[in-house]
Design a protein around this motif. Sequence first.
Motif, PDB file in Angstrom:
ATOM      1  N   ARG A 147       0.862  -1.180   0.000  1.00 12.24           N
ATOM      2  CA  ARG A 147       0.000   0.000   0.000  1.00 12.24           C
ATOM      3  C   ARG A 147       0.898   1.229   0.000  1.00 12.24           C
ATOM      4  O   ARG A 147       1.864   1.300   0.763  1.00 12.24           O
ATOM      5  N   GLU A 148       0.565   2.193  -0.863  1.00 10.23           N
ATOM      6  CA  GLU A 148       1.321   3.434  -0.910  1.00 10.23           C
ATOM      7  C   GLU A 148       0.715   4.374   0.136  1.00 10.23           C
ATOM      8  O   GLU A 148      -0.366   4.950  -0.072  1.00 10.23           O
ATOM      9  N   GLY A 152      -3.339   7.601  -0.166  1.00 12.04           N
ATOM     10  CA  GLY A 152      -4.606   6.966   0.168  1.00 12.04           C
ATOM     11  C   GLY A 152      -4.537   5.479   0.376  1.00 12.04           C
ATOM     12  O   GLY A 152      -5.567   4.798   0.400  1.00 12.04           O
ATOM     13  N   ARG A 154      -3.368   3.229  -1.652  1.00  9.99           N
ATOM     14  CA  ARG A 154      -3.722   2.442  -2.839  1.00  9.99           C
ATOM     15  C   ARG A 154      -2.804   1.232  -2.967  1.00  9.99           C
ATOM     16  O   ARG A 154      -1.632   1.264  -2.582  1.00  9.99           O
ATOM     17  N   LEU A 155      -3.348   0.151  -3.533  1.00 10.45           N
ATOM     18  CA  LEU A 155      -2.559  -1.053  -3.766  1.00 10.45           C
ATOM     19  C   LEU A 155      -1.626  -0.842  -4.954  1.00 10.45           C
ATOM     20  O   LEU A 155      -2.043  -0.350  -6.008  1.00 10.45           O
ATOM     21  N   VAL A 156      -0.373  -1.201  -4.771  1.00  9.02           N
ATOM     22  CA  VAL A 156       0.621  -1.112  -5.839  1.00  9.02           C
ATOM     23  C   VAL A 156       1.510  -2.344  -5.791  1.00  9.02           C
ATOM     24  O   VAL A 156       1.517  -3.090  -4.803  1.00  9.02           O
ATOM     25  N   HIS A 183       5.170   3.809 -11.933  1.00  7.03           N
ATOM     26  CA  HIS A 183       4.664   5.014 -11.275  1.00  7.03           C
ATOM     27  C   HIS A 183       5.806   5.913 -10.804  1.00  7.03           C
ATOM     28  O   HIS A 183       5.812   7.115 -11.032  1.00  7.03           O
ATOM     29  N   PRO A 199       1.884  -0.105 -11.067  1.00  6.40           N
ATOM     30  CA  PRO A 199       0.484  -0.414 -10.765  1.00  6.40           C
ATOM     31  C   PRO A 199       0.336  -1.895 -10.438  1.00  6.40           C
ATOM     32  O   PRO A 199       1.020  -2.742 -11.029  1.00  6.40           O
ATOM     33  N   GLN A 241      -5.796  -3.421 -10.745  1.00  7.69           N
ATOM     34  CA  GLN A 241      -6.397  -2.343 -11.521  1.00  7.69           C
ATOM     35  C   GLN A 241      -7.003  -2.900 -12.803  1.00  7.69           C
ATOM     36  O   GLN A 241      -6.493  -3.840 -13.390  1.00  7.69           O
TER      37      GLN A 241
END
Length: 508
Positions: A147-148, A152, A154-156, A183, A199, A241
């Motif tokens: 998670r970044e 927020g 987000r999954l990466v 990214h 991503p 994603q």
Amino acid sequence: MNSLSGQAVDSGISMAGLGTGQELPESLVSRLIEQWSAERALDARAVLDEHPELWGHKSVVLALAYEEFCQRIDAGQSVDGDAFCRKFPAWEKSLRRLISFHEYLEENPHLLPAAQVEWPRPGQEMSGFAMLAELGRGTFGRVYLAREVNLGGRLVAVKVSLDGAGEADILGRLSHPSIVPVHSVQRGPSEGLTIICMPYLGPVTLFDVMDKLGTAHRRPTGARHILEAIRQARGQWPPGQHSDDAPDPELLRGSFIDGVLHLIAQLADALAFAHAQGICHSDLKPSNVLITAAGRPMLLDFNLAGGPEVLRRRLGGTLPYMAPEQIEAMVSGQAALPAALAVASDLFGLGVILYELVSGRLPFGPVSVKGRLNEVAAKLLRRQRQGPWPLEKTHPQIDPCLARLIHRCLAYEAENRPASADELAAALRRHRSPFCRARRWARRRWLVSLSVAAGLVVSPVAVAYYVASRPAAAVRWFNQAGSARQRSRYHQAEDCLSEVIRLGGPRD
């Protein structure tokens, strides 16, 4: 000799407990190993039988089995690798690959990193990324689901690698639908480590898909089997994603061969784009191809990629997928491959993947990694000189023209392969044309007819049923296509063949 930090395995950790406060599988494995090791020698099979819900979690099974293997080797026991892997039938192929790599590094310790690397562990945070689970690992890097924190949560997908800045620079220059983008990139807290943020597009690689597609003796029949294999391989991992994207329509219809050609043509497109930028991948193999939930293949792991100046520093690859010129250069200590040979070696690697997908086996037979690198390489080179096992024998229903194209990709001499990835992509798409698909259908039916004519045990009633069961409309359209082709009315022939396919004629 504890578990080697550089083993190459495509992990498949179940993420059923992600974000729910439940124990992550990796910490569960550590706890189980500690409990068992405190009382007795680890017996992975017994642990799994005590916790049958873990049998379906690939990385849990691999971690337990591999730890038992290492403990037994450390205790001085002689372990038959093949017999050991057969104790875990659902993941036998992946475990065999892991143990083979272990044995390979034992024989060739100079291939390990010079210094021990302190890799992050799931549950730790590094440079703004909360590591959740390991997606995969190799000798010089590991990939995590993370998670970044500052965006927020987000999954990466985060790759932590030794000297990975060059890979990030390359990926940053390659914007293509079939190449995994980047990214961000930053230096890690430890010297020499690079953190590449990408991503999260799901955990499934082509290696995972091939693991689910069956054996060489029982190949799938329809393109839909590829989508089903992707679904099975994803298991309980969180969706990536674009996971809600509609499945690729080309994988919803047609034969399995049609689906394979569609996948490989997209990878050839990605290679053509990279080659046009002066970049060669140099390590094509199934585990370096990500497959999204919708069925799009995407190249990843450009760690060995680059133009001539990078290849001069990083000549290498994965033996079963390496071209003869790559192997010869590596064994001889050659500084670099000329640009033309580097392009040709990428086409060879893609050809090995294509052959393996079609037939379920490697074109030059299994590659044993027992022994010194030079010995293993020399044995593989001898097989490559002899040429691949004829596809017509491993897959009798394959179109001979397609078999010749695949064999061209695997030619020992680079100049005998397709001239470019663009040329290969175009050739693959020609073999997906309505005419070629119908020809494969006709070939299959012709083989059946020959069997009948040869007097195999087929009664007149069975023959009558066979004829009556054919789709009459499809047969009429096919006959009209043949007539149109004889009269050189090729557009009309293609329209007729499109109707044959629409009516369900060709199914390899």
